[in-house]
Design a protein around this motif. Structure first.
Motif, PDB file in Angstrom:
ATOM      1  N   SER A 225       0.525  -1.534  -0.531  1.00 52.74           N
ATOM      2  CA  SER A 225      -0.269   0.212   0.184  1.00 52.74           C
ATOM      3  C   SER A 225       0.577   0.964   0.399  1.00 52.74           C
ATOM      4  O   SER A 225       1.989   1.697   0.271  1.00 52.74           O
ATOM      5  CB  SER A 225      -1.156  -0.112   1.222  1.00 52.74           C
ATOM      6  N   PHE A 226       0.152   1.995  -0.416  1.00 50.99           N
ATOM      7  CA  PHE A 226       1.045   3.219  -0.838  1.00 50.99           C
ATOM      8  C   PHE A 226       0.562   4.632  -0.795  1.00 50.99           C
ATOM      9  O   PHE A 226      -0.789   4.252  -0.983  1.00 50.99           O
ATOM     10  CB  PHE A 226       1.302   3.800  -1.932  1.00 50.99           C
ATOM     11  N   VAL A 227       1.040   6.140  -0.315  1.00 54.71           N
ATOM     12  CA  VAL A 227       0.337   7.141  -0.080  1.00 54.71           C
ATOM     13  C   VAL A 227      -0.258   7.896  -1.063  1.00 54.71           C
ATOM     14  O   VAL A 227       0.437   7.982  -2.583  1.00 54.71           O
ATOM     15  CB  VAL A 227       0.850   8.472   0.107  1.00 54.71           C
ATOM     16  N   ALA A 228      -1.492   8.073  -1.867  1.00 52.93           N
ATOM     17  CA  ALA A 228      -2.531   8.460  -2.633  1.00 52.93           C
ATOM     18  C   ALA A 228      -1.853   9.870  -3.020  1.00 52.93           C
ATOM     19  O   ALA A 228      -2.063  10.491  -1.760  1.00 52.93           O
ATOM     20  CB  ALA A 228      -3.609   8.107  -2.908  1.00 52.93           C
ATOM     21  N   PRO A 229      -2.246  10.586  -4.802  1.00 58.87           N
ATOM     22  CA  PRO A 229      -1.673  11.850  -4.529  1.00 58.87           C
ATOM     23  C   PRO A 229      -3.121  12.852  -3.434  1.00 58.87           C
ATOM     24  O   PRO A 229      -4.247  12.180  -3.325  1.00 58.87           O
ATOM     25  CB  PRO A 229      -2.396  12.123  -5.178  1.00 58.87           C
TER      26      PRO A 229
END
Length: 123
Positions: free
Chosen positions: A74-78
């Motif tokens: 999981s990654f930080v979204a814009p």
């Protein structure tokens, strides 16, 4: 990423995780496309159930704060600043609505309510 869980507040653990990650994203502590800890790793670090971290990540993804790449994590979204603003505005309106209901229950006038708000704003 720093997350502190408290059993003394009346908020589910998954919501505490969710709120703290959101704050770190909004403040820019967590940057766009930055990898988040794996769900198992976070659960282990916080000494909570994997189900708890899954729920927090699922909610964050549904709210648009993170995205998941299968097999990668999981990654930080814009950050959508308009969405964050609208979400905060709705929360404020909800708090005001609760306060007005409480004020009306003891027959406070509009002027008395406004006086309380002005005092709070000045402090």
């Amino acid at each position: 990423m720093n997350i502190i869980i408290s059993n003394k507040i009346d908020k589910p653990i998954y919501q505490q995780i969710n709120d703290q990650i959101k704050i770190q994203i909004i403040k820019g502590i967590l940057k766009k496309d930055e990898a988040l800890p794996g769900m198992r790793s976070l659960a282990s670090d916080l000494k909570v159930s994997l189900i708890t971290t899954k729920r927090a990540y699922k909610d964050l993804e549904e709210e648009g704060y993170i995205y998941t790449v299968p097999g990668k994590g999981s990654f930080v979204a814009p950050l959508n600043k308009d969405y964050v603003y609208e979400e905060a505005l709705k929360k404020i309106e909800d708090y005001f609505e609760e306060a007005i209901i409480a004020a009306r229950s003891i027959n406070l006038s509009k002027n008395e309510i406004l006086e309380i708000l002005e005092n709070l704003l000045e402090s």
